[in-house]
Design an enzyme around this catalytic site. Structure first.
Site, PDB file in Angstrom:
ATOM      1  N   SER A 688      16.863 -25.475 -26.708  1.00  0.00           N
ATOM      2  CA  SER A 688      16.459 -24.245 -26.204  1.00  0.00           C
ATOM      3  C   SER A 688      15.666 -23.155 -26.891  1.00  0.00           C
ATOM      4  O   SER A 688      15.354 -22.145 -26.222  1.00  0.00           O
ATOM      5  CB  SER A 688      18.105 -23.498 -25.550  1.00  0.00           C
ATOM      6  OG  SER A 688      18.695 -23.025 -26.755  1.00  0.00           O
ATOM      7  N   LYS A 731      23.836 -16.024 -23.175  1.00  0.00           N
ATOM      8  CA  LYS A 731      22.638 -15.697 -23.761  1.00  0.00           C
ATOM      9  C   LYS A 731      22.443 -14.067 -23.307  1.00  0.00           C
ATOM     10  O   LYS A 731      21.644 -13.335 -24.065  1.00  0.00           O
ATOM     11  CB  LYS A 731      21.995 -16.677 -23.484  1.00  0.00           C
ATOM     12  CG  LYS A 731      21.807 -17.792 -24.273  1.00  0.00           C
ATOM     13  CD  LYS A 731      21.037 -19.172 -23.833  1.00  0.00           C
ATOM     14  CE  LYS A 731      21.054 -20.270 -24.456  1.00  0.00           C
ATOM     15  NZ  LYS A 731      20.144 -21.173 -24.422  1.00  0.00           N
TER      16      LYS A 731
END
Length: 809
Positions: A688, A731
Site C-alpha cells: 500500500s 489510515k
C-alpha cells in the site's frame, strides 16, 4: 545295562558331518524330547536334508534371539546332536518336528553355509560316573530334595519326570534333566551345557535351584499377604452389609442409599434428553454395585455430579424490548453503531422467531477498543448470563473437547465448564483471543472449535468426558481477535466478522468523559467536587501521553492524575484541583509522545503515506534523495520483500515516463537513488506504500516539492495503475490526527467510505485515483496565483477541483 550298551553303540555310530539347526530362546540337552516349529528357509532345508538321510541334526543355540539370518559367529559352538522322531508340514509353510537329544557335540568347522549350514562335529565324551564320591552323592541328594521342595511350592512338573528324577543316580543325567525343566535363560542354560564334568555341572545346578527356591519363597510370601488383604476386604464388606441390615431394622438412614436416591431425584429434575438420561441411569446402577471406597466409585460419582449440574433444559428468558436493549447498549458503550445495530437486529428476529439459533459473531479490532466489554453489554441487554473464556495460548485439544474418563484427573473441556458456570443453556459465551490459539503434538484446538462454532452441528456437541451429546445451539457465541490472518479459513467461514476500528481523538474524549473518568473518580474515592478535568486536558493526555487505537492507556493515565489528587486530599489539602493542559505535566511528567513534526514547508523527496498497524493507523514519511552514482537503488528502514518490490515497480514506472515527467535521462544512469522509511527498528511490509514511494522518487528526480498536507495510500503497477488497499478507516484516522487536509485513495476504495462515519470524514478532501497521473497532479502545487473555489460537500465525501481531471464523479 542292555539299554546303556545300546546307547553307547548309538553314540559310536554318530556321524561327523551333520546339518545344523540354529534354535532360538532354548538350549537342548541330551535325552531331552521336545517339539520345535521350524519356519526359516535355511532351517527347513536343514530338516529336509536330515530326514532324507539318517534323521540326525545338530541343535545349537543362537547367541541373540533377534537375528533372523545367523552367521557362524552368532551360534554357540557347543550343542546337542538330536534325532528327528516325527515331522509334520504345516499349511503356512512351516515344519513341526519332534526331536530327542542324544549327545553333546562341538562344532569343529562349517563345511557348508548355503542353502543351509552343514558342520563337522566332534563328539563330547563325558567322564565315567560308575563310582560316585561321597561329595557328589551328597549333591545328588541335595538336588533331589530341592526339586521336591520346588514342587511343594507349586512348581509344575510332569509326573513321569518327577519319578525319573527320584530314580536317577547319574549326576550328569540328573543335572541335564533338572536344568531342562527349570526354564532358565539361554546364557545360564548354555553355561550348564558347556560344563563337561558331571559333578561340577550338578553343583552349578544346585546353586541355581537354591536361587530359584529363594524367589519362590518370596513369591509365596507375597501371595499369602495378598490373600490375607483380600480376606480382610471381604470381611469388611460382610460386616458393612450386616451393619446396613442392622441400621435398616433400627430405622437409621443409610448414607450410601441416601446418596443414590439423591442422584435419582436430580437426574429426574434436570430433564435430560432421553439418550443422556439413559447413560446417567446406567452409571448410577454401576455406582450402586461398587464398593463406596473404591477409586472407580469416586470417578463415577464425579461424572454423575457433572451430569446433574449441567443446564440440560434450563434457560433464561430473553428481554425482547428493542428500545430498552438500545438504551442499555448506549449506556455501556460510546459509538459502535454498527455492532449495536446487529444486536438489535438479532433481538428483532428473535422476537419474531422464538426457535432461532444463536449467532456466531467475531469482533476483530486492535487492543483496547472494547471487544470484551461489549460482550458483557450484549448479555445485559438480552438478560442472559455471561461466560468468558480466554483461548490465548491454548495448544491442547482436550481444553475444548475434554479428557476421556480413563485418565486420572480427567475433566470436561472449557465449553462444558463454562456452561456449568452459567447454569443456563442459552448464555452469551465469549471466547477471547481466538487468533492466538496454538497447535502442537496434543492436537489442534482450532479444529475442535469447528463443531462448536457451527450452528448446524453444535446442537449435538460431543465432549470426551461426558460421552453424550450436549446442545449448544441456543448459546450466543462471541469471539474476539486482534487480527483475522492467524484464524484458519474454515473457522473464519463459520463466524460473522464485525470489525472494530480504532477511535478518533474526539471519540476518545467522549469515552473518557462519559465512561472512564466517572469510573476512575469512584475507584479513587473522589468526585467532580474535588477534581476538574476539562476536554482540552483529556485531548492533551490522548495526544501526548498515549499512542493506541483503544483507550486502555488513556484510562491508566487518568488514574495516574487522580492518584496524585487523591494523595493531596488525603494529606489534608482540601482544595479542588483543576487539571489544565498547562499544568498536566505536574501530574504525568514530560510528554511521552510528541505529535508528528509538521513540515514547515513543502519539501523535495518527502511524501506522506498512511499505514495500518495492529494497534491502529499511523502516517509514515517516505524520504527519497538523489546522489551521484551509477543508477543503483538503495532501500532502508526494515522493509519487507513486498515493499521492496513496490519500490522497484515504482522506479520502473518513473523511468518509462521520464519524458512526460520531464526527468533528464542521465538522472537514472549517473545518480543513485536512496529510499528511506523512518523508524527503522519497526518491520514494515505491504504494497500500500507503492504510490507514496513513487511520489517521493518523482519529486527527488524532478526536484519538485511535495505538498506537506497530502497523505496517500495505494498499490502501484508497472503501468502506473493505482490498486485498492485495506485498513481504510485506521489510515484515515491517522491522517486526521496528523492534520492532513487532503487524502489520496485508490478509485476502487471509493465505495468503502460508505462504512466510515461522517464525523471522521469532516475536514478532509478526498481524491480518488486510478492512475499515477492523478496522484502526481494532486501532490505537486500548481503555479497559480488564484485558488480554485472550495468544493461543496456532496453526500459523505468532499471533492476537490482536481477530481474532475481525475475522472471521478
Amino acid at each position: 545295562m542292555a539299554k546303556s550298551a545300546k546307547t553307547e553303540k548309538k553314540e559310536l555310530d554318530l556321524p561327523d558331518i551333520l546339518p545344523l539347526l540354529p534354535v532360538r530362546d532354548i538350549v537342548v540337552f541330551p535325552h531331552m524330547v521336545l517339539p520345535l516349529f521350524v519356519g526359516r528357509e535355511m532351517s527347513v532345508k536343514a530338516i529336509e536334508q536330515a530326514v532324507s538321510g539318517n534323521r540326525m541334526v545338530l541343535l545349537a543355540t543362537q547367541k541373540t534371539l533377534e537375528v533372523e539370518k545367523p552367521k557362524p559367529k552368532d551360534i554357540y559352538t557347543l550343542g546337542t546332536i538330536g534325532t528327528i522322531m516325527r515331522m509334520l508340514k504345516l499349511s503356512d509353510g512351516r515344519i513341526k518336528i519332534l526331536v530327542q537329544g542324544i549327545a553333546k557335540a562341538k562344532i569343529v568347522s562349517f563345511t557348508k553355509s548355503t542353502p543351509y549350514f552343514q558342520v563337522k562335529v566332534e563328539k563330547i565324551k563325558e567322564p565315567s560316573t560308575d563310582k560316585l564320591s561321597p561329595e557328589v552323592e551328597a549333591i545328588v541328594r541335595t538336588v533331589k530334595q530341592q526339586m521336591e521342595k520346588a514342587i511343594s511350592f507349586g512348581k509344575f512338573l510332569v509326573p513321569d519326570v518327577i519319578a525319573l528324577i527320584e530314580n536317577i543316580e547319574d549326576p550328569g543325567r540328573l543335572s541335564d534333566l533338572v536344568v531342562s525343566n527349570l526354564g532358565l535363560k539361554v546364557e545360564a542354560a548354555q553355561e550348564i551345557l558347556e560344563t563337561i564334568d558331571p559333578g561340577e555341572r550338578l553343583n552349578k545346578v544346585s546353586h541355581l535351584l537354591a536361587k530359584e527356591l529363594h524367589v519362590m519363597t518370596m513369591q509365596q510370601k507375597i501371595q499369602t499377604e495378598a490373600k490375607g488383604e483380600m480376606d480382610k476386604v471381604q470381611r469388611e464388606y460382610f460386616l458393612k452389609e450386616q451393619l446396613k441390615a442392622i441400621q435398616k431394622e433400627l430405622g437409621e438412614v443409610d448414607e450410601r442409599a441416601k446418596e443414590i436416591e439423591e442422584f435419582k431425584e436430580k437426574i429426574a429434575e434436570v430433564k435430560m434428553p432421553e439418550k443422556v438420561e439413559k447413560e446417567a441411569t446406567k452409571q448410577l446402577r454401576r455406582l450402586e454395585q461398587m464398593h463406596p471406597d473404591s477409586a472407580e466409585a469416586s470417578t463415577v460419582r464425579t461424572y454423575l455430579e457433572w451430569m446433574v449440574e449441567l443446564p440440560w433444559d434450563k434457560q433464561t428468558k430473553d428481554k425482547l424490548n428493542i428500545i430498552t436493549a438500545k438504551k442499555v447498549l448506549d449506556e455501556d458503550h460510546y459509538d459502535l453503531e454498527r455492532i449495536k445495530e446487529r444486536i438489535l437486529e438479532y433481538l428483532a428476529v428473535r422476537k419474531m422467531n422464538k426457535k432461532m439459533k444463536g449467532p456466531i459473531l467475531c469482533f476483530v479490532g486492535p487492543p483496547g477498543v472494547g471487544k470484551t466489554s461489549l460482550g458483557k453489554s450484549i448479555a445485559r441487554a438480552l438478560g442472559r448470563k455471561f461466560v468468558r473464556i480466554s483461548l490465548g495460548g491454548i495448544r491442547d485439544e482436550a481444553e475444548i473437547r475434554g479428557h476421556r474418563r480413563t485418565y486420572v484427573g480427567a475433566l470436561p473441556g472449557r465449553l462444558i465448564q463454562g456452561m456449568k458456570q452459567a447454569g443456563t443453556a442459552n448464555p452469551v459465551f465469549m471466547m477471547d483471543e481466538i487468533d492466538k490459539i496454538g497447535t502442537d503434538f496434543r492436537g489442534d484446538p482450532s479444529s475442535a472449535l469447528l463443531e462448536v462454532l457451527d450452528p448446524e452441528q453444535n446442537n449435538a456437541f460431543s465432549d470426551h468426558y461426558l460421552g453424550v451429546p450436549f446442545d449448544l445451539s441456543r448459546v450466543m457465541f462471541i469471539t474476539t481477535a486482534n487480527q483475522m490472518d492467524p484464524i484458519p479459513s474454515p473457522l473464519r467461514d463459520r463466524m460473522e466478522v464485525i470489525e472494530l476500528a480504532g477511535y478518533t481523538t474526539e471519540e476518545k474524549i467522549g469515552i473518557a468523559r462519559d465512561f472512564l473518568l466517572p469510573r476512575q473518580l469512584e475507584e479513587h474515592g473522589t468526585s467532580e467536587k474535588w477534581v476538574g478535568l476539562s476536554d482540552a486536558s483529556l485531548e492533551k493526555i490522548i495526544s501526548s501521553y498515549t499512542r493506541e487505537a483503544g483507550v486502555r492507556n488513556l484510562e491508566r493515565e487518568i488514574a495516574r492524575v487522580l492518584r496524585k489528587i487523591a494523595r493531596r486530599l488525603a494529606e489534608g489539602k482540601m482544595k479542588r484541583t483543576v487539571v489544565t493542559p498547562a499544568n498536566l505535566h505536574q501530574f504525568l511528567g514530560i510528554p511521552k509522545f510528541l505529535p508528528e513534526m509538521e513540515q514547515e514547508k513543502d519539501e523535495v523527496g518527502v511524501a506522506t503515506g498512511m499505514a495500518w498497524t495492529p494497534t491502529g493507523g499511523d502516517i509514515i514519511r517516505i524520504e527519497a534523495t538523489l546522489m551521484k552514482g551509477k543508477g543503483e537503488l538503495t532501500l532502508t528502514g526494515s522493509l519487507g520483500d513486498v515493499m521492496k518490490e513496490s519500490a522497484r515497480a515504482a522506479l520502473s514506472y518513473i523511468r518509462s515516463m521520464e519524458k512526460t515527467l520531464k526527468i533528464k535521462p542521465e538522472s537514472f544512469s549517473k545518480s543513485d537513488l536512496h529510499i528511506h522509511v523512518p523508524a527503522g527498528a519497526i518491520p514494515k511490509d505491504g504494497p500500500s506504500a507503492g504510490i507514496t514511494i513513487a511520489v517521493a522518487m518523482t519529486s527527488a528526480l524532478s526536484t519538485k516539492p511535495i505538498r506537506r498536507d497530502v497523505a496517500m495510500t495505494g498499490e502501484i503497477t508497472l503501468r502506473g495503475r493505482v490498486l485498492p488497499v485495506g485498513g481504510l478507516k485506521e489510515k484515515i484516522l491517522a491522517a486526521k490526527r496528523a492534520g492532513m487536509k487532503t487524502v489520496i485513495l485508490p478509485k476502487q476504495n471509493e465505495k468503502d467510505l460508505d462504512e466510515i462515519p461522517n464525523h471522521l470524514l469532516k475536514g478532509l478532501d478526498f481524491i480518488f485515483a486510478d492512475h499515477m497521473e492523478t496522484v502526481l497532479d494532486a501532490v505537486f502545487r500548481k503555479k497559480k496565483t488564484s485558488k480554485p473555489p472550495r468544493p461543496k460537500k456532496t453526500g459523505r465525501r468532499l471533492k476537490t477541483a482536481s477530481q474532475g481531471a481525475a475522472r471521478h464523479p
